[in-house]
Design a protein around this motif. Structure first.
Motif, PDB file in Angstrom:
ATOM      1  N   ARG A  11      22.645   9.875 -70.969  1.00 48.13           N
ATOM      2  CA  ARG A  11      23.200  10.257 -69.668  1.00 48.13           C
ATOM      3  C   ARG A  11      22.642  11.613 -69.298  1.00 48.13           C
ATOM      4  NH1 ARG A  11      26.890   6.981 -67.504  1.00 48.13           N
ATOM      5  NH2 ARG A  11      27.661   8.292 -65.848  1.00 48.13           N
ATOM      6  N   ALA A  12      22.028  11.696 -68.131  1.00 44.96           N
ATOM      7  CA  ALA A  12      21.425  12.948 -67.703  1.00 44.96           C
ATOM      8  C   ALA A  12      22.227  13.549 -66.560  1.00 44.96           C
ATOM      9  CB  ALA A  12      19.982  12.703 -67.272  1.00 44.96           C
ATOM     10  N   VAL A  13      22.569  14.810 -66.694  1.00 47.25           N
ATOM     11  CA  VAL A  13      23.279  15.536 -65.644  1.00 47.25           C
ATOM     12  C   VAL A  13      22.446  16.751 -65.268  1.00 47.25           C
ATOM     13  CG1 VAL A  13      25.368  16.807 -65.030  1.00 47.25           C
ATOM     14  CG2 VAL A  13      25.523  14.814 -66.542  1.00 47.25           C
ATOM     15  N   ASP A  14      21.957  16.762 -64.046  1.00 50.00           N
ATOM     16  CA  ASP A  14      21.172  17.910 -63.594  1.00 50.00           C
ATOM     17  C   ASP A  14      21.958  18.630 -62.510  1.00 50.00           C
ATOM     18  OD1 ASP A  14      19.449  19.749 -62.557  1.00 50.00           O
ATOM     19  OD2 ASP A  14      17.750  18.394 -62.372  1.00 50.00           O
ATOM     20  N   LEU A  15      22.478  19.801 -62.870  1.00 45.63           N
ATOM     21  CA  LEU A  15      23.387  20.506 -61.968  1.00 45.63           C
ATOM     22  C   LEU A  15      22.692  20.961 -60.690  1.00 45.63           C
ATOM     23  CD1 LEU A  15      25.297  22.521 -64.697  1.00 45.63           C
ATOM     24  CD2 LEU A  15      25.994  20.399 -63.570  1.00 45.63           C
ATOM     25  N   ALA A  16      21.437  21.373 -60.809  1.00 49.80           N
ATOM     26  CA  ALA A  16      20.714  21.812 -59.624  1.00 49.80           C
ATOM     27  C   ALA A  16      20.472  20.638 -58.676  1.00 49.80           C
ATOM     28  CB  ALA A  16      19.391  22.464 -60.015  1.00 49.80           C
ATOM     29  N   THR A  17      20.232  19.479 -59.244  1.00 53.64           N
ATOM     30  CA  THR A  17      20.048  18.281 -58.424  1.00 53.64           C
ATOM     31  C   THR A  17      21.321  17.955 -57.649  1.00 53.64           C
ATOM     32  OG1 THR A  17      18.316  17.272 -59.762  1.00 53.64           O
ATOM     33  CG2 THR A  17      19.740  15.777 -58.550  1.00 53.64           C
ATOM     34  N   GLU A  18      22.433  18.088 -58.327  1.00 57.92           N
ATOM     35  CA  GLU A  18      23.719  17.848 -57.660  1.00 57.92           C
ATOM     36  C   GLU A  18      23.882  18.786 -56.471  1.00 57.92           C
ATOM     37  OE1 GLU A  18      26.162  15.600 -58.431  1.00 57.92           O
ATOM     38  OE2 GLU A  18      24.846  14.731 -59.934  1.00 57.92           O
ATOM     39  N   LEU A  19      23.527  20.025 -56.672  1.00 59.07           N
ATOM     40  CA  LEU A  19      23.625  20.995 -55.584  1.00 59.07           C
ATOM     41  C   LEU A  19      22.696  20.639 -54.430  1.00 59.07           C
ATOM     42  CD1 LEU A  19      23.933  24.538 -57.182  1.00 59.07           C
ATOM     43  CD2 LEU A  19      25.586  23.349 -55.751  1.00 59.07           C
ATOM     44  N   GLN A  20      21.514  20.162 -54.770  1.00 60.92           N
ATOM     45  CA  GLN A  20      20.573  19.815 -53.709  1.00 60.92           C
ATOM     46  C   GLN A  20      21.065  18.650 -52.864  1.00 60.92           C
ATOM     47  OE1 GLN A  20      16.782  19.647 -55.957  1.00 60.92           O
ATOM     48  NE2 GLN A  20      16.130  21.256 -54.581  1.00 60.92           N
ATOM     49  N   ILE A  21      21.824  17.759 -53.489  1.00 57.66           N
ATOM     50  CA  ILE A  21      22.398  16.660 -52.717  1.00 57.66           C
ATOM     51  C   ILE A  21      23.423  17.215 -51.724  1.00 57.66           C
ATOM     52  CG2 ILE A  21      23.755  14.547 -52.853  1.00 57.66           C
ATOM     53  CD1 ILE A  21      22.512  14.134 -55.666  1.00 57.66           C
ATOM     54  N   LEU A  22      24.217  18.167 -52.198  1.00 59.77           N
ATOM     55  CA  LEU A  22      25.131  18.862 -51.285  1.00 59.77           C
ATOM     56  C   LEU A  22      24.331  19.541 -50.170  1.00 59.77           C
ATOM     57  CD1 LEU A  22      27.879  20.879 -53.228  1.00 59.77           C
ATOM     58  CD2 LEU A  22      28.231  19.018 -51.616  1.00 59.77           C
ATOM     59  N   GLY A  23      23.231  20.155 -50.583  1.00 59.96           N
ATOM     60  CA  GLY A  23      22.408  20.888 -49.639  1.00 59.96           C
ATOM     61  C   GLY A  23      21.857  20.015 -48.528  1.00 59.96           C
TER      62      GLY A  23
ATOM     63  N   ASN B  23      25.314  32.202 -64.277  1.00 62.15           N
ATOM     64  CA  ASN B  23      24.062  32.678 -64.869  1.00 62.15           C
ATOM     65  C   ASN B  23      22.948  31.649 -64.879  1.00 62.15           C
ATOM     66  OD1 ASN B  23      24.300  35.388 -65.799  1.00 62.15           O
ATOM     67  ND2 ASN B  23      25.960  34.645 -67.088  1.00 62.15           N
ATOM     68  N   HIS B  24      23.286  30.455 -64.508  1.00 64.78           N
ATOM     69  CA  HIS B  24      22.331  29.352 -64.600  1.00 64.78           C
ATOM     70  C   HIS B  24      21.113  29.639 -63.730  1.00 64.78           C
ATOM     71  CE1 HIS B  24      21.170  25.375 -65.697  1.00 64.78           C
ATOM     72  NE2 HIS B  24      21.199  24.902 -64.486  1.00 64.78           N
ATOM     73  N   SER B  25      20.003  29.864 -64.375  1.00 68.01           N
ATOM     74  CA  SER B  25      18.813  30.263 -63.630  1.00 68.01           C
ATOM     75  C   SER B  25      18.316  29.144 -62.722  1.00 68.01           C
ATOM     76  CB  SER B  25      17.708  30.668 -64.606  1.00 68.01           C
ATOM     77  OG  SER B  25      17.392  29.590 -65.465  1.00 68.01           O
ATOM     78  N   GLY B  26      18.588  27.903 -63.107  1.00 68.47           N
ATOM     79  CA  GLY B  26      18.109  26.773 -62.318  1.00 68.47           C
ATOM     80  C   GLY B  26      18.652  26.746 -60.897  1.00 68.47           C
ATOM     81  N   PHE B  27      19.815  27.355 -60.692  1.00 66.19           N
ATOM     82  CA  PHE B  27      20.387  27.351 -59.349  1.00 66.19           C
ATOM     83  C   PHE B  27      19.560  28.182 -58.379  1.00 66.19           C
ATOM     84  CE2 PHE B  27      25.008  26.440 -60.856  1.00 66.19           C
ATOM     85  CZ  PHE B  27      24.634  25.136 -61.135  1.00 66.19           C
ATOM     86  N   ALA B  28      19.327  29.434 -58.749  1.00 69.83           N
ATOM     87  CA  ALA B  28      18.581  30.313 -57.865  1.00 69.83           C
ATOM     88  C   ALA B  28      17.173  29.776 -57.637  1.00 69.83           C
ATOM     89  CB  ALA B  28      18.518  31.722 -58.453  1.00 69.83           C
ATOM     90  N   GLU B  29      16.575  29.235 -58.689  1.00 72.90           N
ATOM     91  CA  GLU B  29      15.230  28.685 -58.558  1.00 72.90           C
ATOM     92  C   GLU B  29      15.155  27.591 -57.505  1.00 72.90           C
ATOM     93  OE1 GLU B  29      14.159  27.273 -62.408  1.00 72.90           O
ATOM     94  OE2 GLU B  29      14.086  29.292 -63.274  1.00 72.90           O
ATOM     95  N   ARG B  30      16.243  26.880 -57.362  1.00 69.86           N
ATOM     96  CA  ARG B  30      16.271  25.773 -56.407  1.00 69.86           C
ATOM     97  C   ARG B  30      16.891  26.160 -55.070  1.00 69.86           C
ATOM     98  NH1 ARG B  30      12.816  21.610 -57.443  1.00 69.86           N
ATOM     99  NH2 ARG B  30      12.532  21.491 -59.677  1.00 69.86           N
ATOM    100  N   GLY B  31      17.066  27.436 -54.872  1.00 65.92           N
ATOM    101  CA  GLY B  31      17.549  27.870 -53.564  1.00 65.92           C
ATOM    102  C   GLY B  31      19.047  28.049 -53.447  1.00 65.92           C
ATOM    103  N   PHE B  32      19.717  28.139 -54.593  1.00 71.22           N
ATOM    104  CA  PHE B  32      21.164  28.321 -54.565  1.00 71.22           C
ATOM    105  C   PHE B  32      21.577  29.549 -55.383  1.00 71.22           C
ATOM    106  CE2 PHE B  32      20.291  23.894 -53.760  1.00 71.22           C
ATOM    107  CZ  PHE B  32      21.184  23.544 -52.770  1.00 71.22           C
ATOM    108  N   PRO B  33      21.313  30.743 -54.883  1.00 69.42           N
ATOM    109  CA  PRO B  33      21.652  31.957 -55.629  1.00 69.42           C
ATOM    110  C   PRO B  33      23.171  32.173 -55.667  1.00 69.42           C
ATOM    111  CG  PRO B  33      20.938  32.511 -53.423  1.00 69.42           C
ATOM    112  CD  PRO B  33      20.713  31.039 -53.580  1.00 69.42           C
ATOM    113  N   VAL B  34      23.645  32.568 -56.817  1.00 72.69           N
ATOM    114  CA  VAL B  34      25.066  32.903 -56.935  1.00 72.69           C
ATOM    115  C   VAL B  34      25.237  34.351 -56.493  1.00 72.69           C
ATOM    116  CG1 VAL B  34      27.016  33.179 -58.490  1.00 72.69           C
ATOM    117  CG2 VAL B  34      25.422  31.261 -58.800  1.00 72.69           C
ATOM    118  N   VAL B  35      25.952  34.558 -55.416  1.00 73.15           N
ATOM    119  CA  VAL B  35      26.047  35.908 -54.849  1.00 73.15           C
ATOM    120  C   VAL B  35      27.361  36.608 -55.178  1.00 73.15           C
ATOM    121  CG1 VAL B  35      24.472  35.434 -52.947  1.00 73.15           C
ATOM    122  CG2 VAL B  35      26.924  34.985 -52.668  1.00 73.15           C
ATOM    123  N   ALA B  36      28.340  35.861 -55.647  1.00 71.81           N
ATOM    124  CA  ALA B  36      29.621  36.486 -55.978  1.00 71.81           C
ATOM    125  C   ALA B  36      30.457  35.523 -56.797  1.00 71.81           C
ATOM    126  CB  ALA B  36      30.377  36.881 -54.718  1.00 71.81           C
ATOM    127  N   ALA B  37      31.481  36.081 -57.429  1.00 70.20           N
ATOM    128  CA  ALA B  37      32.401  35.255 -58.200  1.00 70.20           C
ATOM    129  C   ALA B  37      33.835  35.662 -57.882  1.00 70.20           C
ATOM    130  CB  ALA B  37      32.128  35.399 -59.692  1.00 70.20           C
TER     131      ALA B  37
END
Lengths: 232, 232
Positions: free
Chosen positions: A191-203, B101-115
């Motif tokens: 089972r593969a879960v790619d969190l960035a991919t999930e975000l891109q679908i939201l995007g 901290n997940h670097s994959g988010f920012a790389e894909r255009g989803f920077p974490v700007v606050a918590a």
DNA sequence: CAATGTGAACGGGTTCACAGCC
DNA sequence: GGCTGTGAACCCGTTCACATTG
């Protein structure tokens, strides 16, 4: 009236949601729950609940509903949650550490019994109570703790190698968080879960809805696109 | 043909995988890629690739394949990844910190700007470079950083309240890791990821194969999902 | 000739609607 | 009367196969 049959994949994927929804009823509370109520608790619709449960057997009472305790028992049995399946987490970076500490896993029968990492500073120590081993120790860790599931939380470059090692160690169930396609033998369940991919679908939806106001979604009404500065 | 109509949800969910697969081709490399190759890179089959891409437009060349750069550009455009969508992470426990901290988010255009967190010891400090605010500051944080997506990584009890506050602050895209059903207005896009549920789906197959396992009839390695443990 | 683009067939999953039973 | 259990209709996504085109 069904004791033996095939359960559709889509149904299997919802059984855990029903089980989770039943948590609101105290064990031994003799409560009954209708398909309508359970649907709300699981976030699906009532027809789906009834259809899904009918694949397991005839566990409801017409005109009344389902006995919450009995239903919990039967779904648990179908899912095999009576067993506990020990997990090994591979890769103790940010995500790996979070997963290793995730209390929800142990609560649902998936205790994290060990971790693997390549960092010499981590090997041999305990991180949040989880013993960390080097990759070469994987086979013995699996054997010793009767590990059933491997979680891959390594950097992408190391993911395939990790998968290979898990397979070699006899693991047949793998959950991967690495953003690449992994190749495993047919008898291994991946089972593969790619969190960035999930975000891109939201995007995608975000993007679409912000375009509203213009005529249509024909690709011209876009703001300027930064080519070449693309991801990775 | 070319005019963009409605893109099926299943296709949208795969576009990020194609984009990810195209990463192996250097930007500006003038490479061509066939549906077969891209399928392997994304972990799907070639027919699906062609069908999916046909919803975006006619971007391939018969007898040749797709231009990798052009395809990347068009998929990026369809997904809206040219934009960056700032994220706020709600709940800085184990999982929240890992996600922040997940670097994959920012790389894909989803920077974490606050918590956001409720713990007074965390409010006002920076954790791994991310500023942490109290729940009451949510609206101003959203406005100030133009936040587009909220991630819910709170304990389950706090999840609905957090969702309500995100909606109040104007957020319309939410990704939740809380193991409960959240209720949001229709115009809010909610994606729920329950890691324990994912594991239980794996567990189902494990359980099945261990029941059937061993008593292997002929060479047929079919995965049949059997209910019940046979007679009695 | 090679590989796309796409109608058409197929199949799984969802929804409907109502018969069956308490 | 109320709610389950379930065939049947329906819908959507996947796969097939081939005409089309550089």
């Amino acid at each position: 009236m069904n004791s033996i049959g095939r359960i559709p994949d889509a149904t299997v994927a919802r059984l855990p949601l029903y089980l989770r929804g039943l948590d609101v009823f105290p064990v031994g509370g003799a409560a009954t729950v209708s398909s309508e109520e359970l649907a709300a608790l699981a976030g699906v619709n009532a027809a789906k609940v009834r259809k899904d449960l009918s694949y397991l057997g005839t566990y409801g009472t017409r005109g009344v509903g389902y006995d919450a305790d009995f239903l919990r028992f039967e779904i648990s049995r179908a899912l095999g949650v009576a067993n506990t399946w020990p997990i090994v987490v591979c890769g103790m970076g940010n995500l790996g550490r979070a997963l290793a500490n995730h209390s929800g896993f142990a609560e649902r029968g998936f205790p994290v019994v060990a971790a693997i990492d390549t960092d010499p500073d981590k090997i041999g120590v305990e991180i949040d109570g989880i013993a960390v081993y080097g990759p070469s120790a994987l086979a013995s860790v699996v054997a010793k703790h009767d590990v059933a599931v491997g979680i891959i939380a390594t950097p992408p470059e190391a993911a395939q190698g990790t998968a290979d090692r898990l397979v070699d160690a006899g693991i047949t169930s793998i959950m991967s968080f690495a953003p690449i396609v992994l190749t495993v033998p047919d008898d291994v369940d991946l089972r593969a879960v790619d969190l960035a991919t999930e975000l891109q679908i939201l995007g995608f939806h975000l993007h679409r809805s912000r375009l509203v106001g213009g005529a249509d979604v024909s690709g011209d009404r876009e703001r300027d696109l930064l080519v070449g500065e693309g991801p990775v």
